[in-house]
Design an enzyme around this catalytic site. Sequence first.
Site, PDB file in Angstrom:
ATOM      1  NE  ARG A  30       3.947  -1.801 -11.891  1.00  0.00           N
ATOM      2  CZ  ARG A  30       4.463  -2.751 -12.697  1.00  0.00           C
ATOM      3  NH1 ARG A  30       5.692  -3.188 -12.498  1.00  0.00           N
ATOM      4  NH2 ARG A  30       3.759  -3.231 -13.686  1.00  0.00           N
TER       5      ARG A  30
ATOM      6  CE1 TYR B 178       3.288   8.110  12.492  1.00  0.00           C
ATOM      7  CE2 TYR B 178       3.848   6.401  10.914  1.00  0.00           C
ATOM      8  CZ  TYR B 178       3.024   7.430  11.327  1.00  0.00           C
ATOM      9  OH  TYR B 178       1.937   7.765  10.570  1.00  0.00           O
TER      10      TYR B 178
END
Length: 386
Positions: free
Chosen positions: A55, A108
């Site tokens: 991660r 968007y």
Amino acid sequence: MTQEHRSKGGFETRAIHAGYEPDAMTGAVNPPIYASSTFKQDGVGGMRGGYEYSRSGNPTRTALEGAIAAVEDGERGFAFASGLAAEDTLVRSVCRPGDHVVLPNDAYGGTYRLFDKVEKVWGLDHTPAVLSDVEAVRAAIEPGRTKVVWVETPTNPMLNIADIEALAAVAHDAGALLVVDNTFASPYLQQPLTLGADVVVHSTTKYVGGHSDVVGGALVVRDLELAEAIAFHQNSIGGVAGPFDAFLTHRGLKTLAVRMERHCDNAEKVVDFLVSHPAVAEVIYPGLPTHPGHEVAARQMRRFGGIVSFRVAAGEQKALDVCAAAEVFTLGESLGGVESLIEHPGRMTHASVAGTDLEVPSDLIRLSVGLESAEDLIADLDRALA
Ligand code: PLP
């Protein structure tokens, strides 16, 4: 975990070589897919190359992050599981409850939904503005509260153009950051950091990946303090690109320049066909001299891109029928892949903004013009419009 910017050369050279040196042990010319969640330490804290847990960092992802930074002319890049994961991480890195953001009035739909339904609950306000009107953006800024001016150019799906340089000056005057979602142009056609933007956002799902086989997002910055804040939040939130996705995205990036040239060639031919078709009421493409943003686009973009929107004269049902009748153009959401796509934004990508200021015309069709033979694309549209 250094982001290797070995190649300072031309765009194509950087796209192919930046971010990765052939593997020291094997000479592999492509970054291996490091499918490992954890990394052996040589004694406690003795990390090899800075890697401890995927991660926080993974070598396949580091290679992509270096490459995307290089093609955007930035200092550091960050790769995420999706464009929206990149956006959310950025917002949490630079905004706090009570702050305010100026958004494009035709953002968007997913970006608008993120701000309107998710970030707002956490106390972040937003005001939509017409970004092609610099004074309207200045008026939408709330001095002291506005932390970000969010730009898309060209916008999705109306292909409006915003002047990045002018908006950077307006944002900076007010102490805000200028963030540019560069998904539609791609780094090959437009490099917002060189025009004064502070952050570039990508849905790498689109042109950067380029093959409709991976979802991803990216952020690129020049300022190292900002980079540190993003790195902290990227690791803390954890919406990172996995190694397989990072590999695919990086592979796509290497051919971005040649793909974009052909996307533009084909889009121009499709535009030429549509402008003289009697069933078409309006063609929206920044490359048309009649487009209101043409001059600004010509200044800040290398070419005008592969997305073409158009309105059909006979209204919504006809637009739906055209979408259904197309065969070479696949009916589907997304854009930027090798295959041509057709969609009805009002019912598909932009359904979530119906009834808001961001609603799009119901007779609008959006094309993502792909890399097939231009004659086949035109014949397909001709048949579908008949
Ligand atoms: N920005 C733009 C301009 C987009 O078109 C999209 C998706 O269509 C996104 C951001 C969101 O990216 P993703 O779907 O990878 O989360």
